[in-house]
Design a protein around this motif. Sequence first.
Motif, PDB file in Angstrom:
ATOM      1  N   TYR A  91      -4.860  -2.007   9.689  1.00 36.74           N
ATOM      2  CA  TYR A  91      -4.751  -1.895   8.379  1.00 36.74           C
ATOM      3  C   TYR A  91      -3.157  -2.333   7.920  1.00 36.74           C
ATOM      4  N   GLY A 116      -9.325  10.434   4.911  1.00 36.65           N
ATOM      5  CA  GLY A 116      -9.888   9.219   3.982  1.00 36.65           C
ATOM      6  C   GLY A 116     -11.186   8.504   4.707  1.00 36.65           C
ATOM      7  N   ASN A 117     -11.912   7.709   3.835  1.00 36.28           N
ATOM      8  CA  ASN A 117     -13.165   7.190   4.185  1.00 36.28           C
ATOM      9  C   ASN A 117     -13.275   5.788   4.613  1.00 36.28           C
ATOM     10  N   ASP A 118     -12.081   5.472   5.144  1.00 39.24           N
ATOM     11  CA  ASP A 118     -11.422   4.013   5.451  1.00 39.24           C
ATOM     12  C   ASP A 118     -12.361   3.577   6.784  1.00 39.24           C
ATOM     13  N   THR A 119     -12.874   2.184   6.827  1.00 40.62           N
ATOM     14  CA  THR A 119     -13.341   1.883   8.256  1.00 40.62           C
ATOM     15  C   THR A 119     -12.425   1.236   9.048  1.00 40.62           C
ATOM     16  N   ARG A 177      -4.039   4.484   0.789  1.00 44.27           N
ATOM     17  CA  ARG A 177      -4.640   4.668   1.892  1.00 44.27           C
ATOM     18  C   ARG A 177      -4.347   6.307   2.366  1.00 44.27           C
ATOM     19  N   GLU A 207      -9.519  11.291  -0.269  1.00 42.79           N
ATOM     20  CA  GLU A 207     -10.247  10.034   0.040  1.00 42.79           C
ATOM     21  C   GLU A 207      -9.001   8.931  -0.496  1.00 42.79           C
ATOM     22  N   SER A 208      -9.382   7.790   0.068  1.00 44.75           N
ATOM     23  CA  SER A 208      -8.439   6.513  -0.413  1.00 44.75           C
ATOM     24  C   SER A 208      -8.823   6.165  -1.748  1.00 44.75           C
ATOM     25  N   CYS A 268       0.780  -1.382  -0.050  1.00 44.98           N
ATOM     26  CA  CYS A 268       0.125  -0.054  -0.122  1.00 44.98           C
ATOM     27  C   CYS A 268       0.806   1.079   0.021  1.00 44.98           C
TER      28      CYS A 268
END
Length: 393
Positions: free
Chosen positions: A120, A111-114, A106, A94-95, A75
Amino acid sequence: MKTIRLFILWCALVALLPIKANGPLGPVICGDEQTDRYLPLLKGKRVALFCNQTARVGCQLLPDLLVAHHIKVACVLSPEHGFRGNADAGERVESGVDAATGIPIRSLYGGNDTVPLNRYLRDRADLLVVDIQDVGLRFYTYYITMLKLMNICAAERLPVIVLDRPNPNGFYVDGPILDMKHRSGVGALPIPVVHGMTLGELARMINGEGWLERKLRCRLTVIPCRNYTHSTRWQLPVAPSPNLPTMKAVYLYPSMCYFEGTVMSVGRGTDKPFLLYGHPKMKGGNCIFTPRSRSGAKCPPLLGLECHGVDLSTKADSAICSRGLDLSYLIDAYRRMDIGDRFFTPFFEKLIGVDYVRRMIEEDKDADEIKAMWKDDVEQFKRQRQPYLLYKP
């Protein structure tokens, strides 16, 4: 075929860029150019990269170089301004996925990562590689992101490799040490505004001074630059962020960023960011400018308003560098505006890092009187950082 032609054209343009800098033994060679020193450390590993558009070896971005050497890039972790370096300061990015390589990107800036970043990295990577061009200032956010990643890597026992780069403001130390009550997203360590260190040196200091959470330490490796000293004047081959497009802007940045904690414009939204300061109601000056929406400054302060101001773009680099951190521009604007404490916003203390500067400006002290207040801070920090330096003065 079109892609190949564009690639050849890009390489030709890169070849025409000015030489980055010469050290005492020849051209400076960055850490990422020394592939023989770090590729063996990456073979068979899942590699996370903290980098952006400045991580370039010749005409090749580091992720592309690693893929070409059959390194598994798990990544890319992108900082403020995004992987391509064209987003606004503080803008949510955003990612996504890199179209050229398919590598996941990432975003570390909204970013909109959960999935939490620590999980990660733990699930995806065996180590972290840092390769990013910093400008050596406490309020420039790339080192803060590196600090956060070092905290995660220390906790998850992931090694960190820093491919070091010169500091274009690495030839001096200046400014007050951060009062940690003003710690923020633009100031995270008890260091002066201008710390004069490379990211590799700063990473060593973070480890050595116990500045990571719970006093943990990273398994840290730094690939130093060759032929570099702290007196080398490093000419950036790639702009580190959209509003630092020239070396003059980089040199003025330590003195001009404080305008972001005032009612003034500092030239965002013009073709001279950090080379101008002004306001519609400022008296005098030598120029008129109007901030407009543009790439890297979509909604700049005083958008669409005609500002009377001061243009520093013709000031010689040597004169700028000889003054170091120079509050005279800020003091000039404060006096011209003549609105007292309404000139400042609460963000000012986050940038300067101490309480006394605003007070002294309001007491009509000059730049040299204020600078004398942090002289001991500078000398103390020079002694403190000495064990972590990799390069001669």
